[in-house]
Design a protein around this motif. Structure first.
Motif, mmCIF file in Angstrom:
data_model
loop_
_atom_site.group_PDB
_atom_site.id
_atom_site.type_symbol
_atom_site.label_atom_id
_atom_site.label_comp_id
_atom_site.label_asym_id
_atom_site.label_seq_id
_atom_site.Cartn_x
_atom_site.Cartn_y
_atom_site.Cartn_z
ATOM 1 N N LEU A 123 -4.441 6.251 7.447
ATOM 2 C CA LEU A 123 -4.631 4.803 7.378
ATOM 3 C C LEU A 123 -5.829 4.357 8.232
ATOM 4 C CD1 LEU A 123 -1.030 3.276 7.459
ATOM 5 C CD2 LEU A 123 -2.761 2.997 5.676
ATOM 6 N N VAL A 124 -5.967 4.974 9.398
ATOM 7 C CA VAL A 124 -7.118 4.644 10.264
ATOM 8 C C VAL A 124 -8.419 4.912 9.531
ATOM 9 C CG1 VAL A 124 -8.391 5.378 12.308
ATOM 10 C CG2 VAL A 124 -5.937 4.913 12.468
ATOM 11 N N ASN A 125 -8.503 6.051 8.865
ATOM 12 C CA ASN A 125 -9.725 6.394 8.132
ATOM 13 C C ASN A 125 -10.037 5.378 7.033
ATOM 14 O OD1 ASN A 125 -10.171 8.663 9.702
ATOM 15 N ND2 ASN A 125 -9.023 10.005 8.327
ATOM 16 N N ILE A 126 -8.978 4.848 6.406
ATOM 17 C CA ILE A 126 -9.171 3.858 5.341
ATOM 18 C C ILE A 126 -9.612 2.516 5.931
ATOM 19 C CG2 ILE A 126 -7.960 2.464 3.611
ATOM 20 C CD1 ILE A 126 -6.264 4.946 3.014
ATOM 21 N N LEU A 127 -9.013 2.110 7.060
ATOM 22 C CA LEU A 127 -9.264 0.788 7.630
ATOM 23 C C LEU A 127 -10.525 0.721 8.488
ATOM 24 C CD1 LEU A 127 -5.620 -0.011 8.834
ATOM 25 C CD2 LEU A 127 -6.790 -1.069 6.901
ATOM 26 N N LYS A 131 -8.363 -11.861 6.396
ATOM 27 C CA LYS A 131 -9.701 -12.451 6.331
ATOM 28 C C LYS A 131 -10.791 -11.397 6.483
ATOM 29 C CE LYS A 131 -8.266 -16.952 8.095
ATOM 30 N NZ LYS A 131 -8.494 -18.013 9.120
ATOM 31 N N VAL A 132 -10.356 -10.193 6.784
ATOM 32 C CA VAL A 132 -11.307 -9.104 7.002
ATOM 33 C C VAL A 132 -11.257 -8.090 5.867
ATOM 34 C CG1 VAL A 132 -11.923 -7.189 8.527
ATOM 35 C CG2 VAL A 132 -11.172 -9.380 9.501
ATOM 36 N N LEU A 133 -10.033 -7.757 5.403
ATOM 37 C CA LEU A 133 -9.846 -6.709 4.406
ATOM 38 C C LEU A 133 -9.336 -7.296 3.091
ATOM 39 C CD1 LEU A 133 -8.101 -4.079 6.700
ATOM 40 C CD2 LEU A 133 -10.526 -4.208 6.122
ATOM 41 N N ASP A 134 -9.764 -6.731 1.999
ATOM 42 C CA ASP A 134 -9.347 -7.166 0.663
ATOM 43 C C ASP A 134 -8.078 -6.406 0.264
ATOM 44 O OD1 ASP A 134 -9.783 -6.409 -2.537
ATOM 45 O OD2 ASP A 134 -10.108 -8.526 -2.018
ATOM 46 N N ALA A 135 -7.009 -7.162 -0.108
ATOM 47 C CA ALA A 135 -5.710 -6.539 -0.436
ATOM 48 C C ALA A 135 -5.826 -5.571 -1.595
ATOM 49 C CB ALA A 135 -4.679 -7.630 -0.750
ATOM 50 N N THR A 140 -5.706 -0.023 -3.575
ATOM 51 C CA THR A 140 -6.319 1.057 -4.361
ATOM 52 C C THR A 140 -6.590 2.266 -3.487
ATOM 53 O OG1 THR A 140 -7.348 -0.562 -5.833
ATOM 54 C CG2 THR A 140 -8.279 1.655 -5.805
ATOM 55 N N ALA A 141 -7.083 2.037 -2.257
ATOM 56 C CA ALA A 141 -7.411 3.148 -1.356
ATOM 57 C C ALA A 141 -6.159 3.923 -0.961
ATOM 58 C CB ALA A 141 -8.129 2.613 -0.112
ATOM 59 N N ILE A 142 -5.064 3.196 -0.650
ATOM 60 C CA ILE A 142 -3.816 3.873 -0.243
ATOM 61 C C ILE A 142 -3.193 4.611 -1.427
ATOM 62 C CG2 ILE A 142 -1.463 3.499 0.604
ATOM 63 C CD1 ILE A 142 -2.534 1.173 2.260
ATOM 64 N N SER A 143 -3.196 3.975 -2.606
ATOM 65 C CA SER A 143 -2.609 4.607 -3.797
ATOM 66 C C SER A 143 -3.376 5.865 -4.185
ATOM 67 C CB SER A 143 -2.608 3.612 -4.968
ATOM 68 O OG SER A 143 -1.832 2.470 -4.654
ATOM 69 N N GLY A 144 -4.652 5.888 -3.872
ATOM 70 C CA GLY A 144 -5.466 7.050 -4.227
ATOM 71 C C GLY A 144 -5.278 8.221 -3.294
ATOM 72 N N ASP A 145 -4.558 8.008 -2.209
ATOM 73 C CA ASP A 145 -4.283 9.092 -1.261
ATOM 74 C C ASP A 145 -2.920 9.664 -1.600
ATOM 75 O OD1 ASP A 145 -3.128 10.348 1.204
ATOM 76 O OD2 ASP A 145 -5.092 9.833 2.027
ATOM 77 N N GLY A 146 -2.870 10.911 -2.067
ATOM 78 C CA GLY A 146 -1.629 11.526 -2.529
ATOM 79 C C GLY A 146 -0.539 11.531 -1.490
ATOM 80 N N ILE A 147 -0.882 11.847 -0.232
ATOM 81 C CA ILE A 147 0.125 11.908 0.834
ATOM 82 C C ILE A 147 0.664 10.530 1.141
ATOM 83 C CG2 ILE A 147 0.477 12.405 3.286
ATOM 84 C CD1 ILE A 147 -1.396 14.751 2.987
ATOM 85 N N ASP A 179 2.508 -1.802 -1.965
ATOM 86 C CA ASP A 179 2.277 -3.235 -1.847
ATOM 87 C C ASP A 179 2.997 -3.804 -0.622
ATOM 88 O OD1 ASP A 179 0.711 -3.281 -4.089
ATOM 89 O OD2 ASP A 179 2.348 -3.814 -5.459
ATOM 90 N N GLY A 180 4.157 -3.264 -0.333
ATOM 91 C CA GLY A 180 4.905 -3.734 0.826
ATOM 92 C C GLY A 180 4.165 -3.465 2.124
ATOM 93 N N LEU A 181 3.552 -2.262 2.229
ATOM 94 C CA LEU A 181 2.801 -1.924 3.430
ATOM 95 C C LEU A 181 1.550 -2.797 3.550
ATOM 96 C CD1 LEU A 181 2.293 -0.204 5.932
ATOM 97 C CD2 LEU A 181 1.115 1.454 4.475
#
Length: 562
Positions: free
Chosen positions: A291-295, A477-481, A486-493, A506-508
């Motif tokens: 998650l850190v790598n994505i954010l 206001k910083v990140l687009d939902a 899409t980024a989280i769903s694309g990570d298999g783990i 979506d909940g996360l």
């Protein structure tokens, strides 16, 4: 036995000369002169000959000028006769047949007490100077040296027993030409009408004898000039430079990727541990790191933008306080356009011999109240006139901190700098303390510009009790939902782990972007350095030094140990 020699007087009229004052404009150097003629028909004792010593002066545009000139206010010559010492070595010794104090004086200055300059017509007419340019000498080999503007009485504040020209034991190699006691400013005396003129040294030398009784003598300016200028600094550019400097420091020291990553990792762990509970198939650290790598990338960029925006506001508020703020800041940044003079500390040649070789060198010398000029929209500049040889500008500082423009600027900015005095304030941004050294040749001009590199803080360390930067904690206001989903769903783990979570991915995402009791940026304590006039300095550098022909000369920058 008496012999007659005939001289062609009309040749004397071929001699011509002039002089051009020098500022920061382009100048050229003199070229060779013209052969001199002979004098009137006269009777010469046997064993003697008549020498016609007619110096020629030139202006600095390589063209001969005939007519009036005020450049040379005094003119004298020294004659040296070739002799042999006891060891048979040849040398030239000062020759004054009757030890006459007036021998060799062609004309003296009338401006010794601040009178107006006298005008001479070039070429000189020997008849106008009572035959002083024609001398009868025993047959032998001689050398004549003409010296212009080197009468000691032409210079004020001259120390007792200090001569401009020191003959000493009379040997040619031991004669010294000394810098005036008052230093380089002595070359710019004032007349009674308040005008200032340049009292430049001139020198010309030639060998002569009975076979060459009318030597070619070129009278050239002996001094060198160095002109220094500095870039004009635009207020908006200066504020932008300072803001960027502060932001860069915060990025490097408090907002580096590693620091933000560490804060994110800590705070995500606090958030995710109660959310995920026992559903994890992988260690929590694996989920957090992904998650850190994505954010991280978007979050760091957003933080940088927030810092830039807030620092810009703070710097503008600090530097542009009060009315006429931009004009005041401009005058602080460009004092050479406001004040009339600067003080310069230099080290330079103190004396040279008749071959222009340096024989003594000064200790650091403070030249006060040097006029600053701003010619034809050029950058403000000042000029130092001196003897040739090694030259070092150690520092240049504003002379008059009470000048109207600078003083008004200081008053406007005073609320921000109440703890420092005006002189220190005047020096924080605009004094040049980086030395510049090079070797000057005789009759050359040198120009160097001081370029602005950056405006920065002297002390950039964060203030424990200083201003802090408030970062927006609502990640929505910083990140687009959609992008984050899409980024989280694309990570298999991550997608696999979160499938068991209520609401899934979506909940996360909703949890991260919605209001949280624990902020992702908690403990990211961004503190500003001291943003105040008293903590700002100008970072500049010397550009290349050029001669008038645009030749770049070798310099040493910042190497002077004061």
């Amino acid at each position: 036995m008496i012999m007659k020699m005939k001289y062609n007087r009309w040749l004397l009229m071929l001699m011509c000369a002039s002089f051009a004052f020098t500022g920061c404009e382009k100048e050229d150097l003199p070229e060779n002169g013209t052969e001199q003629g002979t004098g009137n028909e006269t009777e010469v004792p046997e064993g003697y000959f008549v020498a016609n010593l007619m110096p020629t002066t030139y202006d600095l545009s390589r063209g001969l000028v005939i007519g009036e000139s005020t450049a040379v206010q005094s003119l004298r010559f020294l004659i040296f006769k070739k002799e042999k010492d006891d060891d048979g070595n040849e040398k030239y010794m000062y020759y004054n047949p009757n030890n006459d104090a007036s021998f060799g004086i062609v004309f003296e200055a009338t401006n010794q007490s601040g009178l107006v300059n006298q005008t001479h017509i070039w070429p000189l007419d020997g008849n106008d100077y009572n035959g002083k340019l024609t001398v009868t000498l025993p047959v032998g080999d001689y050398r004549v040296v003409f010296l212009g503007n080197m009468m000691t009485d032409q210079f004020t504040d001259q120390e007792d027993n200090s001569e401009i020209v020191y003959i000493g034991n009379g040997e040619y190699d031991n004669v010294r030409i000394n810098l005036p006691s008052a230093g380089p400013q002595a070359f710019y005396p004032s007349l009674t009408d308040g005008s200032v003129y340049q009292n430049a040294f001139y020198m010309g030398a030639a060998d002569f004898n009975i076979n060459n009784p009318s030597p070619k003598i070129v009278l050239q300016r002996l001094l060198s000039q160095s002109c220094f200028s500095r870039d004009l600094i635009d207020t908006k550019d200066a504020v932008g430079m300072l803001v960027q400097s502060i932001v860069d420091q915060i990025k490097d020291g408090q907002l580096s990727t590693d620091i933000v990553k560490g804060v994110l990792r800590t705070n995500l762990t606090k958030i995710l541990e109660p959310l995920l509970g026992d559903i994890l198939l992988y260690p929590l650290t694996t989920v957090v790191d992904r998650l850190v790598n994505i954010l991280l990338g978007d979050l760091v960029n957003a933080l940088h933008e927030a810092v830039l925006e807030q620092v810009t506001v703070l710097v503008n508020n600090e530097l542009k306080s009060g009315s006429y703020n931009e004009a005041a800041l401009y005058k602080i940044l460009n004092p050479w356009s406001t004040v009339g003079s600067i003080d310069a500390k230099v080290a330079l040649a103190k004396s040279i011999d008749l071959n222009r070789r340096v024989k003594s060198y000064s200790d650091p010398l403070l030249i006060e109240n040097i006029t600053v000029k701003e010619d034809n929209d050029k950058a403000p500049n000042f000029t130092i006139t001196s003897l040739n040889g090694p030259f070092t500008l150690i520092e240049a500082k504003v002379h008059d901190t009470d000048a109207n423009g600078l003083n008004n600027a200081i008053e406007v900015l005073r609320p921000a700098v109440s703890e420092i005095d005006d002189a220190l304030l005047a020096g924080l941004l605009i004094n040049i303390e980086t030395s510049l050294a090079y070797t000057q040749e005789s009759n050359q001009r040198y120009t160097t510009k001081y370029d602005l590199l950056n405006l920065k803080l002297t002390d950039s360390s964060p203030q424990d009790k200083g201003e802090t930067i408030n970062i927006e904690t609502a990640l929505s206001k910083v990140l687009d939902a959609k992008k984050l989903t899409t980024a989280i769903s694309g990570d298999g783990i991550l997608s696999g782990v979160l499938s068991g979570l209520l609401g899934g991915v979506d909940g996360l995402v909703n949890s991260l972007l919605g209001p949280l009791e624990t902020s992702l940026l908690e403990n990211l304590d961004l503190r500003l350095p001291n943003i105040a006039i008293g903590n700002i300095s100008l970072d500049g550098r010397w550009d290349v030094t050029r001669q008038d022909d645009n030749t770049i000369i070798e310099t040493e920058i910042g190497g002077y140990d004061n």
